[in-house]
Scaffold this motif. Structure first.
Motif, PDB file in Angstrom:
ATOM      1  N   ARG A 137       0.761  -1.161  -0.025  1.00  0.00           N
ATOM      2  CA  ARG A 137      -0.052  -0.036  -0.060  1.00  0.00           C
ATOM      3  C   ARG A 137       0.895   1.328  -0.034  1.00  0.00           C
ATOM      4  NH1 ARG A 137      -5.596   1.068   2.046  1.00  0.00           N
ATOM      5  NH2 ARG A 137      -5.780   3.316   2.491  1.00  0.00           N
ATOM      6  N   GLY A 138       0.343   2.373  -0.740  1.00  0.00           N
ATOM      7  CA  GLY A 138       1.091   3.518  -0.914  1.00  0.00           C
ATOM      8  C   GLY A 138       0.481   4.415   0.304  1.00  0.00           C
ATOM      9  N   SER A 180      10.051   4.427  -2.807  1.00  0.00           N
ATOM     10  CA  SER A 180       8.581   4.232  -3.381  1.00  0.00           C
ATOM     11  C   SER A 180       7.577   4.828  -2.793  1.00  0.00           C
ATOM     12  CB  SER A 180       8.189   2.679  -3.754  1.00  0.00           C
ATOM     13  OG  SER A 180       8.286   2.139  -2.193  1.00  0.00           O
ATOM     14  N   SER A 234      -4.143  13.517 -10.864  1.00  0.00           N
ATOM     15  CA  SER A 234      -4.895  14.466 -10.006  1.00  0.00           C
ATOM     16  C   SER A 234      -4.646  14.256  -8.636  1.00  0.00           C
ATOM     17  CB  SER A 234      -6.113  14.450 -10.439  1.00  0.00           C
ATOM     18  OG  SER A 234      -6.400  14.870 -11.731  1.00  0.00           O
ATOM     19  N   SER A 235      -4.336  13.162  -8.093  1.00  0.00           N
ATOM     20  CA  SER A 235      -4.041  12.867  -6.745  1.00  0.00           C
ATOM     21  C   SER A 235      -2.735  13.025  -6.458  1.00  0.00           C
ATOM     22  CB  SER A 235      -4.356  11.287  -6.347  1.00  0.00           C
ATOM     23  OG  SER A 235      -3.665  10.632  -7.222  1.00  0.00           O
ATOM     24  N   GLY A 279      -1.463   7.706 -14.947  1.00  0.00           N
ATOM     25  CA  GLY A 279      -1.394   8.704 -15.828  1.00  0.00           C
ATOM     26  C   GLY A 279      -1.671  10.038 -15.079  1.00  0.00           C
ATOM     27  N   GLY A 280      -2.490  10.993 -15.860  1.00  0.00           N
ATOM     28  CA  GLY A 280      -2.756  12.465 -15.218  1.00  0.00           C
ATOM     29  C   GLY A 280      -2.805  13.145 -16.701  1.00  0.00           C
ATOM     30  N   PRO A 281      -3.556  14.442 -16.357  1.00  0.00           N
ATOM     31  CA  PRO A 281      -3.804  15.242 -17.372  1.00  0.00           C
ATOM     32  C   PRO A 281      -2.681  15.406 -18.498  1.00  0.00           C
ATOM     33  CG  PRO A 281      -4.507  16.168 -15.252  1.00  0.00           C
ATOM     34  CD  PRO A 281      -3.785  14.934 -14.961  1.00  0.00           C
ATOM     35  N   LEU A 311       7.162  -5.689  -4.245  1.00  0.00           N
ATOM     36  CA  LEU A 311       6.993  -4.280  -3.639  1.00  0.00           C
ATOM     37  C   LEU A 311       8.122  -3.577  -4.412  1.00  0.00           C
ATOM     38  CD1 LEU A 311       7.364  -4.271   0.248  1.00  0.00           C
ATOM     39  CD2 LEU A 311       5.333  -3.993  -1.125  1.00  0.00           C
ATOM     40  N   GLU A 345      -6.152   4.190 -16.306  1.00  0.00           N
ATOM     41  CA  GLU A 345      -5.017   4.553 -15.659  1.00  0.00           C
ATOM     42  C   GLU A 345      -5.439   4.139 -14.110  1.00  0.00           C
ATOM     43  OE1 GLU A 345      -4.950   8.792 -16.003  1.00  0.00           O
ATOM     44  OE2 GLU A 345      -6.784   9.096 -14.725  1.00  0.00           O
ATOM     45  N   HIS A 346      -6.576   3.842 -13.661  1.00  0.00           N
ATOM     46  CA  HIS A 346      -6.628   3.451 -12.403  1.00  0.00           C
ATOM     47  C   HIS A 346      -6.508   1.976 -12.051  1.00  0.00           C
ATOM     48  CE1 HIS A 346      -9.657   6.996 -12.080  1.00  0.00           C
ATOM     49  NE2 HIS A 346      -8.582   7.525 -12.062  1.00  0.00           N
ATOM     50  N   ASN A 364      -1.116  -9.535  -3.058  1.00  0.00           N
ATOM     51  CA  ASN A 364      -2.142  -8.892  -3.326  1.00  0.00           C
ATOM     52  C   ASN A 364      -3.082  -9.826  -4.191  1.00  0.00           C
ATOM     53  OD1 ASN A 364      -3.888  -6.716  -3.406  1.00  0.00           O
ATOM     54  ND2 ASN A 364      -3.025  -5.501  -4.783  1.00  0.00           N
ATOM     55  N   ARG A 413      -6.707  16.588  -1.721  1.00  0.00           N
ATOM     56  CA  ARG A 413      -6.313  17.097  -3.285  1.00  0.00           C
ATOM     57  C   ARG A 413      -6.392  18.382  -3.608  1.00  0.00           C
ATOM     58  NH1 ARG A 413      -7.183  12.103  -2.346  1.00  0.00           N
ATOM     59  NH2 ARG A 413      -5.610  12.218  -1.032  1.00  0.00           N
TER      60      ARG A 413
HETATM   61  C1  LIG Z   1      -8.920  12.506  -6.354  1.00  0.00           C
HETATM   62  C2  LIG Z   1      -8.013  11.367  -6.836  1.00  0.00           C
HETATM   63  C3  LIG Z   1      -7.727  11.480  -8.422  1.00  0.00           C
HETATM   64  C4  LIG Z   1      -7.048  10.517  -8.929  1.00  0.00           C
HETATM   65  N1  LIG Z   1      -6.615  11.106 -10.398  1.00  0.00           N
HETATM   66  C5  LIG Z   1      -5.842  10.132 -10.940  1.00  0.00           C
HETATM   67  C6  LIG Z   1      -5.190  10.412 -12.072  1.00  0.00           C
HETATM   68  O1  LIG Z   1      -5.476  11.634 -12.636  1.00  0.00           O
HETATM   69  N2  LIG Z   1      -4.638   9.575 -12.903  1.00  0.00           N
HETATM   70  C7  LIG Z   1      -4.468   8.211 -12.219  1.00  0.00           C
HETATM   71  O2  LIG Z   1      -3.576   7.432 -12.996  1.00  0.00           O
HETATM   72  N3  LIG Z   1      -4.934   8.007 -11.035  1.00  0.00           N
HETATM   73  C8  LIG Z   1      -5.423   8.981 -10.370  1.00  0.00           C
HETATM   74  N4  LIG Z   1      -5.970   8.685  -8.993  1.00  0.00           N
HETATM   75  C9  LIG Z   1      -5.746   7.174  -8.590  1.00  0.00           C
HETATM   76  C10 LIG Z   1      -4.575   7.102  -7.675  1.00  0.00           C
HETATM   77  O3  LIG Z   1      -4.172   8.204  -6.935  1.00  0.00           O
HETATM   78  C11 LIG Z   1      -3.154   6.540  -8.485  1.00  0.00           C
HETATM   79  O4  LIG Z   1      -3.764   5.138  -9.119  1.00  0.00           O
HETATM   80  C12 LIG Z   1      -2.059   6.434  -7.564  1.00  0.00           C
HETATM   81  O5  LIG Z   1      -1.044   5.988  -8.536  1.00  0.00           O
HETATM   82  C13 LIG Z   1      -2.062   5.405  -6.308  1.00  0.00           C
HETATM   83  O6  LIG Z   1      -1.209   5.648  -5.443  1.00  0.00           O
HETATM   84  P1  LIG Z   1      -1.010   5.542  -4.056  1.00  0.00           P
HETATM   85  O7  LIG Z   1       0.518   5.483  -3.488  1.00  0.00           O
HETATM   86  O8  LIG Z   1      -2.119   6.149  -3.321  1.00  0.00           O
HETATM   87  O9  LIG Z   1      -1.258   3.827  -4.274  1.00  0.00           O
HETATM   88  P2  LIG Z   1      -2.231   2.834  -3.185  1.00  0.00           P
HETATM   89  O10 LIG Z   1      -3.603   3.380  -3.590  1.00  0.00           O
HETATM   90  O11 LIG Z   1      -1.827   2.879  -1.964  1.00  0.00           O
HETATM   91  O12 LIG Z   1      -1.928   1.368  -4.143  1.00  0.00           O
HETATM   92  C14 LIG Z   1      -2.336   1.269  -5.367  1.00  0.00           C
HETATM   93  C15 LIG Z   1      -1.963  -0.131  -5.826  1.00  0.00           C
HETATM   94  O13 LIG Z   1      -0.711   0.120  -5.845  1.00  0.00           O
HETATM   95  C16 LIG Z   1       0.006  -1.215  -5.161  1.00  0.00           C
HETATM   96  N5  LIG Z   1       1.429  -0.578  -4.383  1.00  0.00           N
HETATM   97  C17 LIG Z   1       1.325   0.764  -3.775  1.00  0.00           C
HETATM   98  N6  LIG Z   1       2.794   0.794  -3.481  1.00  0.00           N
HETATM   99  C18 LIG Z   1       3.251  -0.242  -4.023  1.00  0.00           C
HETATM  100  C19 LIG Z   1       4.667  -0.394  -3.914  1.00  0.00           C
HETATM  101  N7  LIG Z   1       5.475   0.395  -3.630  1.00  0.00           N
HETATM  102  N8  LIG Z   1       5.123  -1.609  -4.909  1.00  0.00           N
HETATM  103  C20 LIG Z   1       4.218  -2.239  -5.163  1.00  0.00           C
HETATM  104  N9  LIG Z   1       3.010  -2.183  -5.346  1.00  0.00           N
HETATM  105  C21 LIG Z   1       2.428  -0.795  -4.716  1.00  0.00           C
HETATM  106  C22 LIG Z   1      -1.088  -1.398  -4.074  1.00  0.00           C
HETATM  107  O14 LIG Z   1      -0.951  -2.784  -3.516  1.00  0.00           O
HETATM  108  C23 LIG Z   1      -2.357  -1.230  -4.889  1.00  0.00           C
HETATM  109  O15 LIG Z   1      -2.525  -2.277  -5.755  1.00  0.00           O
HETATM  110  C24 LIG Z   1      -6.955   9.544  -8.232  1.00  0.00           C
HETATM  111  C25 LIG Z   1      -7.111   9.190  -7.173  1.00  0.00           C
HETATM  112  C26 LIG Z   1      -8.115  10.181  -6.601  1.00  0.00           C
HETATM  113  C27 LIG Z   1      -8.345   9.902  -5.158  1.00  0.00           C
END
Ligand SMILES: Cc1cc2nc3c(=O)[nH]c(=O)nc-3n(C[C@H](O)[C@H](O)[C@H](O)COP(=O)(O)OP(=O)(O)OC[C@H]3O[C@@H](n4cnc5c(N)ncnc54)[C@H](O)[C@@H]3O)c2cc1C
Lengths: 382, 511
Positions: B76-77, B116, B139-140, B155-157, B209, B421-422, B458, B511
């Motif tokens: 989890r990140g 990471s 965007s996050s 991804g992202g904008p 990881l 991207e999600h 996972n 955000r």
């Molecule tokens: C308001 C909002 C806007 C968003 N906009 C975008 C956007 O524009 N583009 C986009 O692509 N996403 C977007 N997202 C989705 C999200 O932010 C992304 O997917 C982001 O990459 C997740 O990062 P995280 O650190 O929160 O990962 P987490 O949510 O903690 O984990 C996501 C996944 O990654 C795995 N993981 C986390 N860290 C590691 C690691 N170090 N090694 C291996 N696996 C790992 C987890 O097991 C899980 O499967 C948005 C989310 C929100 C809430």
């Protein structure tokens, strides 16, 4: 029977008879890679044609046996292009280009095959049809089989179809040469200026004397640059460049000739390293006025290519030597240099390079996708 | 693999605490509530334990301990994921947000190596003074980690012009679920052999990881120009989007917001000055060398006007630009305040199909009596239809789910993908069979098995277990029926608690 089914049949026969297959596109590059011991060749050279092309989407799906020339022709009609220009000629197939992850000068701006590939279909070593990715420009559904197959040299699957990202053809696309006949010091200064500038060339290569000569650009080392985009963007860049160097416009075909510089080559070695390492070393590498090795350096990508024709093992050692100041610097920056052998005389392979897929993960993947070792056995080393 | 029910949680917690310290292991159910969802609050799974290593060595030791004990875990990140990917169903969460060191920055070669857990925006702020940026900008960005970005291939904008995470990662150090540490890719950029780095990116935590990541940095563009074009119909904005793409100009970003979204944003604290009576706006950014950008700007402006734009406004300065972007980046946050739950999809469609798919989405929303808001990366054809609703209302939930399934179906039929991207995570696993054949899914399972032969990383995400030949063979050898997972098609009815509700809105509002 579809054309993919025909490939399935051939692979299954290979599996049943335990007869390894040599996978071929149009056979232009068959001497590259390590020697393959195969009983039969599975050629995709005739398996060509557009599967789907909606110009407005800027994506193209083609059969793997389509040549780059064919893709060029089809896309040009809509003022688009696939900016992928691997060394060799446009007579090569897209399937082989992806399978070998071959890139050329345009990678400076447009990236490597892995960056342009959106999805593919392949037949694995069990004769199963597998698809990865898709036909849209952005996609994270499932694990990334497209990247996995790119550069796998046909050892994980026979690529039968690919979907690629296209670009609109630039309004202006011009190329220029700069002769690097000055001192090492002035060449280095020029390279540093270019590196620090806002220039965003489509392509940028430094050529040693041998390379420049073969392109008819004189006897000295030279810089070859391609500027593209809308008219103003090309103009400002050209102006900026002209302020620091004397530029001479060259035909676009210079790039075609440059890409064919490998023709008849006995060995081709690519060294990939941190771009800055070339800033210090390029001038001295290029300074050799009687070079026997054809050298080109792409300082943006951090890649140097060394090409020799004939001379066997001796010549090869010279080639490797030429790369040494770059590949093994003692600047304390740690690892980060890869020496990639694209092509070598058959007898040299076992001497210089062990398998590049001997780590447990790579072996595991090979074993999962081609458990009977039917596909291009040996091409990446054993 | 030890089934969770046999997990002696307190003994494992003690041993984990020996590695990371007591403070960094959570085992009380109340403490673990924070980790029972990600950015998609419709799903909840309660983890058994959570552990937060503070160094790479600790992370390796944790994974080795879990390997020795045969215990499954979920990386989890920041937990901002939008596919339920980081949820741990009665198993162990390995949280990586404490790994936040920026290990090295090489300005001249434009690359950085980070741990990471480094937050995306922090890396960008760190490199900005050197005239550099890290291009993928979800965007996050203010909360998500680079590790999470790698795992999701985020991804992202600005990915329209610059590409997604996979185009910007050169190398990684990864600890495999077995505890073995491997280097993937090459810091120099190119190497031979299989592209294992490419295979790992987007593996959603199923391959191990990521500990350390080397990324490419991009020079800041000389000029950035941001346009806001507003339209009185969704269809016009969609057609203009297709026309800009077809013109060959590659904007840095091309974002779409429809009327309902505009009005939600404008009545929130993130109001950006979008015209409230518009039925759609496009936020278009062009960047690069000044001369080239000015020329493209005129072309884009003309395409907008000819396509029916009511006004085309160009941001005058950075402050105006930031404001225009804030409305877009916080749109989900604003939406989150409408109702307790939000469901967001992520399908990608061919860009020439935008207009008719948006029309279809509208028809579907009317059919089910739900309000679908559309705010998305139009230039890539990456839709984000979303619906704010209350999962506590069974009738509403049912209609929302049915609408979402139908929308996804339409996108798949248009030749699209289920996620741009999600990620698939838990949320879209039920759609995988709609776009991939059995042999393709099996090839994905086989790849995963190479990285994680015991399926401990996972589990239950991305690829439906029953489509994995090898695993089913093992299951049937044991005399078990082939494993079938529950496959929710959209957010399940949730059990929101007051506590988790607050955390969730914090997350959105951050955000
Ligand atoms: C308001 C909002 C806007 C968003 N906009 C975008 C956007 O524009 N583009 C986009 O692509 N996403 C977007 N997202 C989705 C999200 O932010 C992304 O997917 C982001 O990459 C997740 O990062 P995280 O650190 O929160 O990962 P987490 O949510 O903690 O984990 C996501 C996944 O990654 C795995 N993981 C986390 N860290 C590691 C690691 N170090 N090694 C291996 N696996 C790992 C987890 O097991 C899980 O499967 C948005 C989310 C929100 C809430």
């Amino acid at each position: 029977m579809t054309r993919t089914e025909a490939v399935v049949t051939t692979v299954r026969e290979g599996v049943a008879g335990r007869t390894p297959l040599r996978i071929a596109g149009r056979g232009n590059w068959l001497s590259a890679g390590r020697p393959v011991s195969a009983a039969k060749t599975l050629s995709l050279g005739d398996d060509s044609g557009v599967v789907s092309y909606v110009p407005g989407d800027l994506t193209l799906t083609v059969r793997a046996g389509s040549t780059l020339a064919e893709i060029e022709r089809v896309t040009r009609e809509h003022d688009q292009w696939l900016p992928l220009d691997p060394f060799g000629s446009d007579d090569g197939t897209i399937g082989a280009t992806i399978a070998t992850a071959s890139a050329g000068p345009l990678a400076t701006n447009f990236g490597l095959p892995r960056d342009l590939l959106l999805g593919l279909e392949f037949v694995n070593g069990l004769g199963e049809v597998v698809r990865g990715g898709g036909r849209v420009v952005k996609n994270v559904a499932g694990f990334d089989l497209s990247r996995l197959l790119t550069g796998s040299w046909g050892t994980l699957g026979v690529i039968t179809e690919v979907t690629l990202r296209l670009y609109a053809r630039p309004k202006v696309d011009r190329s220029f040469a700069v002769s690097l006949e000055g001192s090492e010091k002035s060449t280095t200064a020029l390279l540093r200026t270019v590196a620090a500038s806002q220039l965003a060339p489509f392509a940028l290569e430094l050529l040693n004397g041998a390379a420049a000569r073969s392109l008819g650009l004189g006897d000295s080392a030279a810089l070859l640059i391609r500027l593209g985009g809308n008219a103003p963007i090309v103009e400002v860049q050209l102006k900026a460049l002209s302020q620091v160097a004397r530029t001479e416009e060259v035909e676009q075909s210079t790039w075609t000739e440059f890409r064919e510089i490998d023709r008849g080559a006995e060995s081709v070695i690519r060294i990939s390293t941190l771009p800055t390492r070339f800033l210090g070393t390029a001038a001295s590498i290029l300074a050799d006025t009687q070079p026997r090795v054809v050298i080109s350096i792409n300082p943006r990508r951090g890649v140097m290519r060394l090409v020799t024709s004939g001379g066997g093992e001796q010549e090869l050692m010279t080639t490797v030597d030429a790369g040494i100041p770059v590949s093994f610097p003692t600047d304390g920056q740690g690892a980060g240099t890869s020496v990639i052998f694209e092509k070598l005389p058959p007898e040299v392979w076992p001497v210089v390079s062990p398998s590049v897929v001997s780590d447990p993960l790579s072996r595991g993947i090979k074993n999962a996708y081609d458990p009977h070792n039917i596909l291009n056995p040996g091409i990446l080393g054993d | 693999m030890t089934p969770p029910s046999q997990l002696n949680a307190s003994a494992v917690a003690d041993r984990l605490a020996e590695i990371v310290g007591d403070r960094h292991v959570l085992s009380r159910q109340s403490e673990l509530l924070v980790y029972n969802s990600d950015g998609l609050p419709g799903y909840r799974r309660q983890p058994r334990l959570a552990v937060f290593p503070g160094t790479r060595d600790e992370a390796i030791a944790v994974v080795r301990l879990l390997a020795d004990e045969g215990l499954p875990f979920v990386p989890r990140g920041a937990g901002t994921g939008l596919s339920g990917g980081a949820l741990a169903d009665d198993i162990i969460v390995v949280g990586l947000h404490r790994l936040k060191e920026i290990i090295s920055l090489d300005i001249d070669n434009r690359r950085a190596t980070v741990e990471s857990g480094v937050v995306n925006l922090r890396l960008n702020k760190y490199v900005a003074p050197y005239g550099l940026l890290y291009a993928p900008d979800p965007s996050s960005e203010a909360a998500c980690t680079i590790g999470g970005n790698v795992a999701e291939n985020a991804g992202g904008p600005h990915c329209l012009k610059y590409g997604v995470t996979l185009n910007h990662v050169l190398a990684m150090t990864v600890v495999l679920p077995s505890g073995e540490v491997v280097d993937l890719g090459s810091k120099s950029g190119e190497h031979d052999g299989y592209d294992l780095r490419g295979a790992f990116i987007g593996s959603e935590g199923c391959f191990g990881l990521a500990l350390e990541i080397t990324v490419k940095l991009t020079p800041r563009p000389q000029t950035v120009r941001t346009l806001l074009a507003d339209f009185m119909s969704v269809d016009e904005a969609a057609r203009v989007t297709s026309a800009i793409i077809a013109s060959g100009i590659v904007p840095a970003a091309l974002e779409f917001m429809d009327g309902p979204t505009i009005r939600v944003v404008e009545s929130s604290i993130y109001a950006a000055g979008y015209p409230k009576d518009a039925e759609a706006i496009l936020l278009i950014e062009l960047d690069g060398l000044e001369a080239g950008v000015s020329a493209d700007l005129e072309v884009v402006r003309q395409v907008c006007v000819e396509g029916g734009a009511r006004n085309v406004k160009v941001a005058r300065d950075d402050a105006e630009r930031t404001k225009l972007w804030q409305g877009r980046k916080k749109a989900f946050g604003a939406m989150g305040r409408l109702a307790p739950h939000l469901i967001v999809q992520d399908a990608v469609i061919p860009r020439t199909r935008l207009s008719d798919i948006l029309e279809t989405i509208h028809a579907i929303s009317e059919k089910y009596g739900v309000v679908v808001c559309n705010v998305f990366h139009a230039g890539d054809g990456n839709l984000h239809p979303n619906i704010a609703y209350s999962a506590d209302d069974p009738d509403e939930s049912e209609r929302v789910h049915s609408a979402m399934v139908e929308i996804m179906r339409a996108c798949i039929d248009a030749g699209g993908s289920i996620t741009g991207e999600h990620g698939v995570g838990l949320d879209k696993i039920g759609y995988m069979e709609a776009i991939f054949s059995e042999t393709s899914l099996n090839a994905m399972c086989a790849l995963r098995s190479v990285f994680d032969p015991d399926r401990r990383a996972n589990p239950g995400k991305v690829v439906p277990v029953h489509s994995c030949r090898e695993w089913n063979a093992v299951a049937s050898a044991r005399g078990a029926a082939s494993v079938r997972e529950p496959m929710p098609l959209a957010a399940e009815p949730a059990r929101p608690s007051a506590r988790s509700r607050n955390l969730e809105s914090d997350l959105w509002e951050d955000r």
